[in-house]
Design an enzyme around this catalytic site. Structure first.
Site, short mmCIF file in Angstrom:
data_model
loop_
_atom_site.label_atom_id
_atom_site.label_comp_id
_atom_site.label_asym_id
_atom_site.label_seq_id
_atom_site.Cartn_x
_atom_site.Cartn_y
_atom_site.Cartn_z
N LYS A 1 -10.97 -1.10 9.77
CA LYS A 1 -11.02 -2.13 8.97
C LYS A 1 -11.60 -3.59 9.57
O LYS A 1 -11.70 -4.60 9.33
CB LYS A 1 -9.66 -2.55 8.29
N GLN B 1 -4.75 -4.98 6.54
CA GLN B 1 -5.73 -5.75 5.79
C GLN B 1 -5.99 -7.40 6.35
O GLN B 1 -6.61 -8.01 5.98
CB GLN B 1 -5.17 -5.99 4.25
N CYS C 1 -4.55 2.41 -3.97
CA CYS C 1 -3.53 2.66 -3.05
C CYS C 1 -2.44 1.88 -3.36
O CYS C 1 -1.33 1.75 -2.38
CB CYS C 1 -3.54 2.99 -1.77
N HIS D 1 0.76 -1.14 0.18
CA HIS D 1 0.05 0.18 -0.13
C HIS D 1 0.90 1.09 -0.17
O HIS D 1 2.09 1.21 0.63
CB HIS D 1 -0.91 -0.09 1.24
N ASP E 1 2.75 -4.64 8.08
CA ASP E 1 1.50 -3.91 8.07
C ASP E 1 0.21 -4.96 7.91
O ASP E 1 -0.07 -5.49 6.97
CB ASP E 1 1.41 -2.98 6.57
#
Ligand SMILES: *Cc1c(COP(=O)(O)O)cnc(C)c1O
Length: 404
Positions: A224, A201, A362, A121, A198
């Site tokens: 999220k 997600q 993104c 991202h 990260d």
């Protein structure tokens, strides 16, 4: 028992119509919807104990502080961090990554190497590029194959004693690929490099165990995982968080201030300058409670069913191509229809009440890799249904008839 009908009752927004049609919400990779249980927590905060935390001796301030710190412990427990103060409240993944990227400015020098993956991202690319510009460090990229899987043999070759940091997402928001982060972390540690994963997600789909992974930094956005926007976490190992300088100066993050010198507060407050998103942090904890009550194993199993069903049905459409066909992936389907622009398909299905994302998500380097301007992305959550997928498939067919 997993009962999607009952679960949908928790989400007031799923009852609304868009353009005269029942909403089909397939933009979960961008933000998830909020159940009534979490909305109630937000309302309760503002109706009953809204106050600034940590500073006041009065009852409301104590109550808000207790709930906020309880939320931190919920988050710690969920991600199995060794210590509560290793959980830093942030405004979300982007903020979390910037704390680390900024902090490393003083620990990185010219010629040091930083490795990122090809499917990041933008929020896990740009802060590192800025760090390289500030320090003269070199950014290297782990490439991927046509299925959207990282080339782990190339990764092994990129690593050396010059590697100081490795950054990778746990799950790609654009392709759904679940990356082999255990191996990424282990190999990085073998050369003495720190690793930031990260998890923005991944958090809605799987529970990452900080201690089992032995990861140095992990980032999550509350919005999220059925929580509110403007809240999230940075997990950092205590030793790393102690080494990094603070990101912002202000109230809350100090131990003592004189005009000659300021000493910083201990963790986690060192990284929590100013009045935080108190309600957001508390609601983040409530959102994890909500998802844990359903159970992440149930969620993963059901979403996998949706992924398989959606993949099969969409592929029945002639000329439809799916990007991101990794063996190990979550419920994200990125696709294009030969001869049609993704934006046109997105606009037509929006008229039918279907929310999908179109564009580069993104993650422009991924689109460049596949030599496409963007994709249409349908991302499924545990509150979606196969009937909704049928509506999407019918919508894409209709768009195809109109455009081609
Ligand atoms: C959503 C997302 C981000 C950015 O999260 P913000 O909440 O916008 O800060 C970063 N990385 C991945 C993989 C994401 O899915």
């Amino acid at each position: 028992m997993f009962d999607v009908k009952k679960i949908r009752e928790d989400f007031p927004i799923l009852k609304r119509e868009v353009n005269g049609k029942p909403l089909v919400y397939f933009d979960n990779a961008a933000t998830s919807q909020t159940p009534q249980q979490v909305i109630d927590v937000i309302v309760d905060y503002y109706q009953n104990y809204n106050a600034n935390i940590h500073r006041g001796v009065h009852a409301l301030s104590q109550e808000a502080t207790d709930k906020y710190e309880q939320a931190r412990i919920k988050i710690q427990t969920h991600f199995n961090a060794a210590k509560a103060h290793e959980i830093i409240f942030t405004s979300g993944t982007t903020h979390s990554i910037n704390i680390v990227a900024n902090g490393f400015s003083s620990l990185i020098k010219k010629g040091d190497e930083i490795i990122v993956s090809a499917m990041e991202h933008h929020s896990n690319i740009v802060p590192w590029q800025m760090l390289c510009e500030r320090t003269g460090a070199i950014l290297k990229v782990i490439p991927m194959n046509q299925d959207g899987e990282l080339l782990m043999n190339v990764y092994a070759e990129l690593l050396s004693e010059n590697t100081k940091l490795v950054f990778c997402n746990h799950i790609s928001n654009a392709l759904g690929t679940i990356n082999p982060i255990e191996e990424i972390i282990e190999k990085a540690h073998a050369v003495g490099a720190a690793v930031l994963i990260d998890g923005a997600q991944a958090a809605p789909h799987v529970v990452a165990d900080m201690q089992a992974l032995d990861v140095d930094f992990y980032t999550v956005s509350a919005h999220k995982v059925c929580g509110p926007t403007g809240a999230g976490m940075l997990y950092g190992k205590e030793e790393w968080l102690n080494k990094l300088p603070p990101y912002q100066g202000g109230g809350e993050m100090i131990a003592e201030v004189t005009f000659e010198k300021t000493t910083y507060a201990p963790l986690p407050h060192k990284f929590e300058a100013g009045t935080p998103n108190i309600c957001g942090g508390i609601a983040f904890g409530a959102a994890l409670d909500y998802m844990n009550a359903i159970g992440f194993d149930n969620i993963a199993a059901y979403e996998h069913e949706l992924l398989e069903y959606g993949t099969e049905k969409l592929l029945e459409i002639d000329g439809l191509k799916i990007y991101g066909t990794a063996a190990n992936k979550t419920s994200v389907i990125s696709f294009n229809l030969e001869g049609a622009h993704p934006y046109d398909i997105g606009s037509i299905v929006d008229k039918l009440g279907i929310a999908v994302r179109t564009g580069h998500h993104c993650a422009q380097p991924i689109m460049d890799f596949f030599k496409i301007p963007g994709t249409i992305r349908a991302s499924f959550s545990f509150y979606n249904t196969k009937e909704e997928i049928d509506v999407l498939v019918a919508g894409v067919k209709r768009a195809k008839n109109m455009l081609l």
